[in-house]
Design a protein around this motif. Sequence first.
Motif, PDB file in Angstrom:
ATOM      1  N   UNK A  37     161.634   3.881   8.380  1.00  0.00           N
ATOM      2  CA  UNK A  37     162.035   2.742   7.569  1.00  0.00           C
ATOM      3  C   UNK A  37     162.522   1.551   8.373  1.00  0.00           C
ATOM      4  N   UNK A  38     162.161   1.492   9.633  1.00  0.00           N
ATOM      5  CA  UNK A  38     162.601   0.362  10.449  1.00  0.00           C
ATOM      6  C   UNK A  38     161.390  -0.430  10.912  1.00  0.00           C
ATOM      7  N   UNK A  39     161.579  -1.682  11.153  1.00  0.00           N
ATOM      8  CA  UNK A  39     160.454  -2.469  11.664  1.00  0.00           C
ATOM      9  C   UNK A  39     160.016  -1.948  13.026  1.00  0.00           C
ATOM     10  N   UNK A  40     158.766  -2.115  13.312  1.00  0.00           N
ATOM     11  CA  UNK A  40     158.246  -1.621  14.591  1.00  0.00           C
ATOM     12  C   UNK A  40     158.868  -2.434  15.710  1.00  0.00           C
ATOM     13  N   UNK A  41     159.552  -1.709  16.583  1.00  0.00           N
ATOM     14  CA  UNK A  41     160.166  -2.409  17.709  1.00  0.00           C
ATOM     15  C   UNK A  41     159.247  -2.315  18.895  1.00  0.00           C
ATOM     16  N   UNK A  42     159.249  -3.329  19.637  1.00  0.00           N
ATOM     17  CA  UNK A  42     158.463  -3.274  20.864  1.00  0.00           C
ATOM     18  C   UNK A  42     159.233  -2.428  21.867  1.00  0.00           C
ATOM     19  N   UNK A  43     158.531  -1.563  22.539  1.00  0.00           N
ATOM     20  CA  UNK A  43     159.211  -0.685  23.485  1.00  0.00           C
ATOM     21  C   UNK A  43     159.445  -1.425  24.794  1.00  0.00           C
ATOM     22  N   UNK A  44     160.708  -1.392  25.190  1.00  0.00           N
ATOM     23  CA  UNK A  44     161.051  -2.034  26.456  1.00  0.00           C
ATOM     24  C   UNK A  44     160.884  -1.062  27.588  1.00  0.00           C
ATOM     25  N   UNK A  45     160.743  -1.622  28.760  1.00  0.00           N
ATOM     26  CA  UNK A  45     160.718  -0.806  29.965  1.00  0.00           C
ATOM     27  C   UNK A  45     162.107  -0.181  30.153  1.00  0.00           C
ATOM     28  N   UNK A  46     162.193   1.108  30.376  1.00  0.00           N
ATOM     29  CA  UNK A  46     163.493   1.742  30.657  1.00  0.00           C
ATOM     30  C   UNK A  46     164.293   2.097  29.426  1.00  0.00           C
ATOM     31  N   UNK A  47     163.722   1.868  28.248  1.00  0.00           N
ATOM     32  CA  UNK A  47     164.456   2.206  27.025  1.00  0.00           C
ATOM     33  C   UNK A  47     164.735   3.702  26.940  1.00  0.00           C
ATOM     34  N   UNK A  48     163.748   4.469  27.384  1.00  0.00           N
ATOM     35  CA  UNK A  48     163.899   5.920  27.364  1.00  0.00           C
ATOM     36  C   UNK A  48     165.059   6.360  28.249  1.00  0.00           C
ATOM     37  N   UNK A  49     165.153   5.722  29.443  1.00  0.00           N
ATOM     38  CA  UNK A  49     166.214   6.069  30.378  1.00  0.00           C
ATOM     39  C   UNK A  49     167.585   5.774  29.756  1.00  0.00           C
ATOM     40  N   UNK A  50     167.665   4.611  29.110  1.00  0.00           N
ATOM     41  CA  UNK A  50     168.933   4.258  28.457  1.00  0.00           C
ATOM     42  C   UNK A  50     169.290   5.332  27.437  1.00  0.00           C
ATOM     43  N   UNK A  51     168.293   5.743  26.697  1.00  0.00           N
ATOM     44  CA  UNK A  51     168.503   6.790  25.709  1.00  0.00           C
ATOM     45  C   UNK A  51     169.060   8.046  26.335  1.00  0.00           C
ATOM     46  N   UNK A  52     168.440   8.445  27.474  1.00  0.00           N
ATOM     47  CA  UNK A  52     168.903   9.654  28.150  1.00  0.00           C
ATOM     48  C   UNK A  52     170.354   9.526  28.586  1.00  0.00           C
ATOM     49  N   UNK A  53     170.673   8.329  29.157  1.00  0.00           N
ATOM     50  CA  UNK A  53     172.027   8.125  29.666  1.00  0.00           C
ATOM     51  C   UNK A  53     173.038   8.226  28.530  1.00  0.00           C
ATOM     52  N   UNK A  54     172.736   7.571  27.406  1.00  0.00           N
ATOM     53  CA  UNK A  54     173.685   7.586  26.290  1.00  0.00           C
ATOM     54  C   UNK A  54     173.845   9.004  25.758  1.00  0.00           C
ATOM     55  N   UNK A  55     172.726   9.701  25.591  1.00  0.00           N
ATOM     56  CA  UNK A  55     172.810  11.067  25.065  1.00  0.00           C
ATOM     57  C   UNK A  55     173.606  11.950  26.015  1.00  0.00           C
ATOM     58  N   UNK A  56     173.342  11.784  27.321  1.00  0.00           N
ATOM     59  CA  UNK A  56     174.072  12.586  28.304  1.00  0.00           C
ATOM     60  C   UNK A  56     175.557  12.250  28.245  1.00  0.00           C
ATOM     61  N   UNK A  57     175.860  10.955  28.105  1.00  0.00           N
ATOM     62  CA  UNK A  57     177.263  10.526  28.034  1.00  0.00           C
ATOM     63  C   UNK A  57     177.960  11.166  26.859  1.00  0.00           C
ATOM     64  N   UNK A  58     177.308  11.131  25.707  1.00  0.00           N
ATOM     65  CA  UNK A  58     177.937  11.698  24.510  1.00  0.00           C
ATOM     66  C   UNK A  58     178.100  13.208  24.656  1.00  0.00           C
ATOM     67  N   UNK A  59     177.085  13.846  25.256  1.00  0.00           N
ATOM     68  CA  UNK A  59     177.190  15.293  25.473  1.00  0.00           C
ATOM     69  C   UNK A  59     178.396  15.604  26.332  1.00  0.00           C
ATOM     70  N   UNK A  60     178.540  14.806  27.395  1.00  0.00           N
ATOM     71  CA  UNK A  60     179.663  14.996  28.305  1.00  0.00           C
ATOM     72  C   UNK A  60     180.981  14.824  27.557  1.00  0.00           C
ATOM     73  N   UNK A  61     181.034  13.794  26.731  1.00  0.00           N
ATOM     74  CA  UNK A  61     182.249  13.510  25.961  1.00  0.00           C
ATOM     75  C   UNK A  61     182.590  14.704  25.074  1.00  0.00           C
ATOM     76  N   UNK A  62     181.551  15.236  24.431  1.00  0.00           N
ATOM     77  CA  UNK A  62     181.792  16.369  23.532  1.00  0.00           C
ATOM     78  C   UNK A  62     182.241  17.594  24.309  1.00  0.00           C
ATOM     79  N   UNK A  63     181.637  17.796  25.488  1.00  0.00           N
ATOM     80  CA  UNK A  63     182.033  18.940  26.311  1.00  0.00           C
ATOM     81  C   UNK A  63     183.505  18.805  26.689  1.00  0.00           C
ATOM     82  N   UNK A  64     183.886  17.589  27.094  1.00  0.00           N
ATOM     83  CA  UNK A  64     185.286  17.390  27.470  1.00  0.00           C
ATOM     84  C   UNK A  64     186.208  17.560  26.265  1.00  0.00           C
ATOM     85  N   UNK A  65     185.703  17.127  25.114  1.00  0.00           N
ATOM     86  CA  UNK A  65     186.492  17.301  23.887  1.00  0.00           C
ATOM     87  C   UNK A  65     186.775  18.782  23.643  1.00  0.00           C
TER      88      UNK A  65
END
Lengths: 639, 451
Positions: free
Chosen positions: A375-403
């Motif tokens: 249900x979202x407009x088609x976004x153009x994929x940026x270079x490195x978007x996937x990497x950003x995704x990985x970093x954020x997911x890893x960060x949140x995982x780390x946060x949860x582990x520490x929690x």
Amino acid sequence: MWTAALVHSVLHYFNITVAIRNVCVLLAPFFASNTAIATYLFTREVTDNGTGLVAAAMIAVAPGYISRSVAGSYDNEGIAIFALIFTFFTWVRALGTGSLFWSGLCSLAYFYMVSAWGGYIFIINLIPLHALVLLLSGRYSNRLYVSYCTFYVLGTILSMQIRFVGFQPVQSSEHMAALGVFGLLQIYVFVNWVRTLVPPQSFRIVFRTALIASVSALTVVGVLGTYLGYISPWTGRFYALLDPTYAKDHIPIIASVSEHQPTTWASFFFDLHALCFLFPAGLFFCFRKLTDLNIFVIIYGIMSVYFAGVMVRLMLVLAPIACVIGAIAISTTLRTYMKQIRRARPASNASASATANLSRPAAAKRAARVAQNSGKPIETTHEGQEQVGYVVVAGITLLLVFYILHCTWVTSEAYSSPSIVLAARGMDGGKIIFDDFREAYYWLRQNTAEDAKVMSWWDYGYQIAAMANRTILVDNNTWNNTHIAQVGKAMSAYEDVAYEVMRKLDVDYVLVLFGGLTGYSSDDINKFLWMVRIGGSCDSSIKEQDYYSKEGQYVVDGTASHKMLNCLMYKMCYYRFGKVFTEHGKPPGYDRVRNCEIGNKNVELEHLEEVYTTEHWLVRIYKVLPPMNRGTSPASTRA
Amino acid sequence: MKKGLFFLTFILLFLYVSCDVQISSVTRNIDLSSQLARHTITINLQNSGSAASSFDLSLEASAAQRLSYITATLDGTLTNISAGAARNSPRGEGHVVYTINFPRPLQGSAALVANLVFTHSLEPYPATVSQDENQFLRYTDSVYLYSSYKIPTQTTTIKLASSKVESHTDVPPVRVRGSSVTYGPYTDIPTFTSKPFTLHFLSNKALLTVTKLVREIEISHWGNVAVEETYNLEHSGAKLTGHFSRYDYQRNQQGAQTVVRSIHQILPLYAQDLYYRDDIGNISTSHITANNRSLILELIPRFPLFGGWKTEFYMGYNARLNTALGYEYNSGKYVLNITVLPQYEEELVYDDVEVRVIVPEGASGLELRAPFAVDAQNIDKRLTYLDTSGRPVLVFNKRNMVSDHVQYFQVAYSFTSTSVFHEPILLIASYFAFFLIIIVGVRLSLRIESN
């Protein structure tokens, strides 16, 4: 409490002979698991399934809630938080569906909450507030009308069945908001109905007249009610909630409890950890996509943050909603970035394998389709978007582990050890157990008359009542504090005066806590100033100033005032302590809590007699002697 | 009618007395070094007439009430003693007669040794002492053996707990030497004669009384025997008067004379999962040590027990089933074999003991085989985990017991091996029913309107 009795009798009906004590001990953890389920249901109702799961997982380990739901914490709060969350769940369900059935369930859950905890006031103010906000923000719907009116009418009638509540819902100021919103809703609906009948010009006149009439009528009723005593003024506790400094100046009994102190930042972090940071983020996400139910989450969150800030104890109310809002933050963020990773993956897969059937345009098309489906407009994929995704997911995982790590640590360190048995490490590294409290209580239970009355400071009231099975003068119910002031007066007076007070109160034994030998710092000498203050709040002859040294300090050594060195509490704590060597290289009578040599080493007791002192001197019990047969003591001449 | 019966008894008594068995001499040793009065009575018998089969040992009514345990040997062979029967002496004093049945008819002379244990015979005097004071006890008895036979010569030697004798009744000849007092020899004492004496001496022995002991033995055919004992313990020595000072108690450990700091239970080596608790939870003060024969569990009460102080606690342990349960092939019954009382290093007096043996549900034909007579016995029922009809409980009570009663008793019962599966089947069935209801429930539509 009758919940435990019910569980007990149901189990016994099936011949499962669990002792009532074990039922009580495990009741809080059982209800904590129910709370996790209720939190899941509540969050799912407001947002979606995944967020609900995250919220349930977070409440399951949140230290702020575990502090009151560990095994053995048999308290009203253990059940009440479940009742609270379940009431809110049924409320949002009722509001979402507009169903009478769920509104009815909501009032039943509310009834359970009323029977369990005085904190039901929170519900009966929060739900009307939510209704009011919905009304003011133009989100009125028939669903709101049905659910609120059903809840209010049924809930109020049910709550009035509880003896403790009685007629308060229609008389006390704490409940007036709910009544007001109920009335307002009726007026609003009535006005809407009138609007459909009369032409716009005359409607404005009718509206104004009706508004002025109803407001003035309400004011008159309110003023008259207050004046005639039908509407009770707000209680001190309520003032203390609204104004954090009120208690300190006016009600020493409330200020004396550590649970009622304003919360520090450290304890926020200690009890909530990652939720501290996720909370604002979650609120942001809530605001970004406002719905009727979201608004409830926002109001609940903000209100409870305020209350938790005023009193440490109310951290308990904040913990569940912090988990819900934190879960919203986490699940929204994760969803956003996981989507990016997922979207990027087919493309990268395709590029990696050139021989694959899937050609580049086809992959892009599929990615676009995925995006369209969400249900979202088609976004153009940026270079490195996937990497950003990985970093954020890893960060949140780390946060949860520490929690998780933090929660486990806090629970094991701070909330799991029983407060009645103290443990310390000895010189040789071995564990030393101080089981003095139970030793004293059991001594009282076994070796005093069954109708003996024990005077002690109110902190230990419930413990003595339950473990020693003896009558006590004051206990942890601090609703009325004049009798506590009497005990404070006796403790802070000279022995002669105290004896008269004790005779009047028909006291047989006096129990004091003394940590000077072991270094246990929350003993009665350290609480003593509160006894003086609370005693002074009812008897103006007791002055706090008399107990300070000339330099204005609270000390127990030689520089302390005469009154301090000879008051009953001092005498009972330090009786015969002057001869005891506590630390190597220090004089006898060296207090290890106050780190000083005591000022009065030759304590003589005239009307009291030491009957028991525990192994580590933590608890000392004195017997009040009967009046002398013939003598010169003031008590005996009067009697 | 009543008078006639009385007369008949009198005649019978006379017949007994005129029997040919005669006493040639009596030596009594009374040991008062513990809290019990242990009598060892050596009676030299002489039978000049026809073969005698029994001997009557008489006790005054007040002494019979305090009698806890009695055995007798004739020339080293254990004899059978029939239960005490109340009689009246020719002078009308009530007394109790224990008939000692000889293992073989007596001809000529023989030595009869009777061991009697009396409880609650020592009275603290003064009744209250302060924390550091010594305890003095008073013992009253007769210098003569109360007997339905004439005694030509007799001596009584009393061993005391200490050599400090405050006072003794003078019935010459009497000799006090160290911690022992000797009364006699006295000659030609007529029947049913008593002459009281009182000894007042120092004894710092704690008079520990278990006012009520409930010993519960629960058998599970899944392989476990659980033993739980509930104690009401009281220090019945001289009461502590005035205050208790922890300072004095800690400074002068020897000063507090009769205080009880701990008691030591001797447990079999195979006892496991020991616990020691009371109404308010686990008691953290206990130690366990083991030697190669047994475990020694040191039970330290929450507070030291001074005279007059009481405490309550319960303790228990588990053991493997085969340590206590056997199977009897000729009767086809399971037999539990376990001691009536627990064993302690200290001398304890049990005022009231209740032993409850709980056998699994489905067992029947419970049968008690006790080494001594019990006061009351009945079958109870207990409903607990996974029971439908309840587990049979064999209960028996006995008053006034001492360590001499630490003897094995047996409970035999019939039990079919299939009954063991009662519980798992119950569980499986209830889970199955639960899931079935859920399965049906979620598929059932209770809506009035169709979707």
